[in-house]
Each structure stands twice: as structure tokens, then as C-alpha cells.
Design a protein around this motif. Structure first.
Motif, short mmCIF file in Angstrom:
data_model
loop_
_atom_site.label_atom_id
_atom_site.label_comp_id
_atom_site.label_asym_id
_atom_site.label_seq_id
_atom_site.Cartn_x
_atom_site.Cartn_y
_atom_site.Cartn_z
N HIS A 108 0.80 -1.23 0.00
CA HIS A 108 0.00 0.00 0.00
C HIS A 108 0.83 1.28 0.00
O HIS A 108 0.28 2.37 0.00
CB HIS A 108 -0.94 0.00 1.22
CG HIS A 108 -1.87 -1.17 1.22
ND1 HIS A 108 -2.99 -1.21 0.43
CD2 HIS A 108 -1.83 -2.35 1.89
CE1 HIS A 108 -3.63 -2.36 0.62
NE2 HIS A 108 -2.94 -3.07 1.51
N THR A 109 2.16 1.13 0.04
CA THR A 109 3.03 2.31 0.06
C THR A 109 4.17 2.15 -0.94
O THR A 109 4.46 1.05 -1.38
CB THR A 109 3.65 2.52 1.46
OG1 THR A 109 4.48 1.39 1.76
CG2 THR A 109 2.59 2.71 2.53
N SER A 110 4.78 3.27 -1.26
CA SER A 110 5.99 3.23 -2.09
C SER A 110 6.87 4.43 -1.72
O SER A 110 6.36 5.50 -1.41
CB SER A 110 5.65 3.26 -3.57
OG SER A 110 4.99 4.46 -3.89
N PRO A 111 8.19 4.22 -1.73
CA PRO A 111 9.07 5.34 -1.41
C PRO A 111 9.11 6.32 -2.58
O PRO A 111 9.07 5.94 -3.74
CB PRO A 111 10.43 4.68 -1.20
CG PRO A 111 10.36 3.44 -2.03
CD PRO A 111 8.94 3.00 -2.01
N GLY A 112 9.17 7.60 -2.25
CA GLY A 112 9.24 8.63 -3.27
C GLY A 112 10.61 9.28 -3.25
O GLY A 112 11.62 8.59 -3.30
N ALA A 113 10.63 10.56 -3.11
CA ALA A 113 11.89 11.31 -3.11
C ALA A 113 12.60 11.20 -1.76
O ALA A 113 11.97 10.99 -0.72
CB ALA A 113 11.62 12.77 -3.43
N PHE A 114 13.92 11.34 -1.80
CA PHE A 114 14.72 11.41 -0.59
C PHE A 114 15.64 12.61 -0.72
O PHE A 114 16.45 12.67 -1.65
CB PHE A 114 15.55 10.14 -0.39
CG PHE A 114 16.41 10.20 0.84
CD1 PHE A 114 15.87 9.95 2.09
CD2 PHE A 114 17.75 10.54 0.75
CE1 PHE A 114 16.66 10.02 3.23
CE2 PHE A 114 18.55 10.61 1.87
CZ PHE A 114 18.00 10.35 3.12
N PRO A 126 -6.18 7.13 2.03
CA PRO A 126 -6.03 7.98 3.22
C PRO A 126 -5.87 7.16 4.50
O PRO A 126 -5.16 7.57 5.42
CB PRO A 126 -7.33 8.79 3.24
CG PRO A 126 -7.83 8.78 1.84
CD PRO A 126 -7.39 7.47 1.27
N ALA A 127 -6.49 5.98 4.56
CA ALA A 127 -6.38 5.14 5.74
C ALA A 127 -4.93 4.65 5.92
O ALA A 127 -4.38 4.69 7.03
CB ALA A 127 -7.33 3.95 5.64
N TRP A 128 -4.31 4.22 4.83
CA TRP A 128 -2.92 3.79 4.92
C TRP A 128 -1.98 4.97 5.18
O TRP A 128 -0.98 4.83 5.88
CB TRP A 128 -2.49 3.04 3.66
CG TRP A 128 -2.87 1.59 3.73
CD1 TRP A 128 -3.92 0.99 3.12
CD2 TRP A 128 -2.22 0.60 4.51
NE1 TRP A 128 -3.97 -0.33 3.46
CE2 TRP A 128 -2.92 -0.60 4.32
CE3 TRP A 128 -1.11 0.58 5.35
CZ2 TRP A 128 -2.56 -1.80 4.93
CZ3 TRP A 128 -0.75 -0.61 5.94
CH2 TRP A 128 -1.46 -1.78 5.75
N ARG A 133 1.66 7.46 9.09
CA ARG A 133 1.98 8.61 9.95
C ARG A 133 2.13 8.16 11.41
O ARG A 133 3.03 8.62 12.12
CB ARG A 133 0.91 9.68 9.84
CG ARG A 133 1.00 10.49 8.59
CD ARG A 133 -0.03 11.65 8.58
NE ARG A 133 -0.11 12.20 7.24
CZ ARG A 133 -1.05 11.92 6.34
NH1 ARG A 133 -2.04 11.09 6.66
NH2 ARG A 133 -1.03 12.47 5.16
N LEU A 134 1.26 7.26 11.85
CA LEU A 134 1.35 6.76 13.21
C LEU A 134 2.59 5.89 13.42
O LEU A 134 3.14 5.85 14.52
CB LEU A 134 0.09 5.95 13.56
CG LEU A 134 -1.22 6.76 13.63
CD1 LEU A 134 -2.41 5.83 13.79
CD2 LEU A 134 -1.16 7.76 14.77
N LEU A 135 3.03 5.20 12.37
CA LEU A 135 4.19 4.33 12.46
C LEU A 135 5.49 5.02 12.05
O LEU A 135 6.53 4.37 11.96
CB LEU A 135 3.99 3.10 11.57
CG LEU A 135 2.86 2.15 11.93
CD1 LEU A 135 2.67 1.11 10.85
CD2 LEU A 135 3.15 1.49 13.26
N SER A 136 5.46 6.32 11.80
CA SER A 136 6.62 7.01 11.23
C SER A 136 7.87 6.90 12.13
O SER A 136 8.98 6.77 11.62
CB SER A 136 6.31 8.46 10.92
OG SER A 136 6.04 9.17 12.11
N GLY A 137 7.72 6.94 13.44
CA GLY A 137 8.88 6.81 14.35
C GLY A 137 9.55 5.46 14.20
O GLY A 137 10.78 5.36 14.12
N GLN A 138 8.74 4.40 14.17
CA GLN A 138 9.28 3.05 13.99
C GLN A 138 9.91 2.90 12.60
O GLN A 138 10.94 2.25 12.43
CB GLN A 138 8.19 2.01 14.17
CG GLN A 138 7.66 1.92 15.57
CD GLN A 138 6.50 0.96 15.69
OE1 GLN A 138 6.24 0.17 14.78
NE2 GLN A 138 5.79 1.01 16.80
N LEU A 139 9.26 3.52 11.61
CA LEU A 139 9.77 3.44 10.25
C LEU A 139 11.13 4.14 10.12
O LEU A 139 12.05 3.62 9.49
CB LEU A 139 8.75 4.06 9.28
CG LEU A 139 9.03 3.91 7.80
CD1 LEU A 139 9.18 2.45 7.40
CD2 LEU A 139 7.93 4.56 6.99
#
Length: 172
Positions: A108-114, A126-128, A133-139
Motif C-alpha cells: 500500500h506504500t511506495s518510497p518517493g523522493a529522498f 487515506p487510511a494507509w 503517519r502513526l508508524l513514522s517513528g518506527q519506520l
């Protein structure tokens, strides 16, 4: 014949106007060998013998392109010399996204720019997007384990790029 005067016999002087006799094959070979030995003496080597390696290391410096080296080691050295390690690691992350974040999240996700320590992650709903966003710290922690500490400082999450027009989902 003496060595000093080609074409004459020992003790006889060359007559004026006499041309020197042509050299035989063996004489030419001896002269060539003598010249090669003289050149080798200048270089401090002997023709026909291989140079011995010094016991202090290899004869060639592989970083200067002189000798063969393993492909992987050469690529690592090139990346290091040019300062491309971080870019290569991030590029590898983009190619191996599923292994790094897990199959469910990768579906459900893909990396974009860095850029400047910020990774943009695109989500398909929007749900994903909210979940990421909630998992961003762990990510961020997981990405830094893969890429090196301090590489990723922030994850910016974007939702689906479709814009709903007002009244588009209205039932008639």
C-alpha cells in the motif's frame, strides 16, 4: 677478422674504398642481445626473466587501476571515493522496499523522493497514509538500521494523488 674492424682479417688493414662485408645472422643476433643487455642494465633487470615481487606487498596498487580486483570491492571503492555511499544505499532501499518495511506495508506504500534526510512515502489510500503517519517513528528507526544512523530524520507521508471534485460521490 677482428672485432674492431669488420670485414678484415686479423692484422690486415682495410683497403681504402673497400665496403664492409654484410653481417651474418649470428652477428646481428649477438649485437641485438648485447644491446638488450645494455638496456636491461640501465633498467636494472635482465631480459627473459620475470621481475620478482618485493616481500613488502604487491607489485601493483589496485586503487590506481594497475591490477585486477574483485568487482564488488572496486564498486565500493568507487562509491567511497566519490561520496556516493548514501545515495547508493537509498537507491537500494527503493529497490528493496518490501524487505525493509514488510509485505503488508509495501503493498500500500511506495518510497518517493529522498532529500536532506527526509523520505517521502506515497500511500494508496487515506487510511494507509494515517497508519504510516502513526508508524513514522518506527519506520525512521528501521530505515536507519538499514541505511546507517542519522540517514533518515523524517518521513513525510502523502496520500492518494486523486482529487475528489465536490459532489462527485453524491447519489442521484
Amino acid at each position: 677478422m677482428s672485432k674492431d674492424e669488420p670485414g678484415t682479417r686479423s692484422g690486415e688493414a682495410a683497403a681504402p674504398g673497400d665496403a664492409p662485408a654484410p653481417k651474418t645472422g649470428i652477428e646481428l643476433a649477438r649485437e641485438a642481445l648485447a644491446q638488450a643487455r645494455a638496456d636491461a642494465a640501465k633498467r636494472q633487470s635482465v631480459p627473459g626473466q620475470r621481475r620478482r615481487r618485493r616481500s613488502g606487498g604487491s607489485a601493483r596498487d589496485p586503487r590506481r587501476g594497475g591490477g585486477p580486483q574483485l568487482f564488488g570491492a572496486g564498486i565500493k571503492q568507487l562509491l567511497s571515493d566519490r561520496g556516493w555511499e548514501q545515495r547508493a544505499a537509498v537507491g537500494g532501499l527503493f529497490g528493496d522496499w518490501e524487505r525493509v518495511v514488510g509485505r503488508d506495508l509495501a503493498e500500500h506504500t511506495s518510497p518517493g523522493a529522498f532529500e536532506d534526510g527526509e523520505l517521502v512515502v506515497s500511500c494508496d489510500s487515506p487510511a494507509w497514509a494515517q497508519q504510516v503517519r502513526l508508524l513514522s517513528g518506527q519506520l525512521v528507526r528501521r530505515l536507519n538500521e538499514e541505511l546507517g544512523e542519522g540517514t533518515v530524520r523524517r518521513v513525510k507521508v502523502t496520500g492518494p494523488q486523486q482529487v475528489r471534485k465536490p459532489g462527485q460521490w453524491r447519489v442521484r
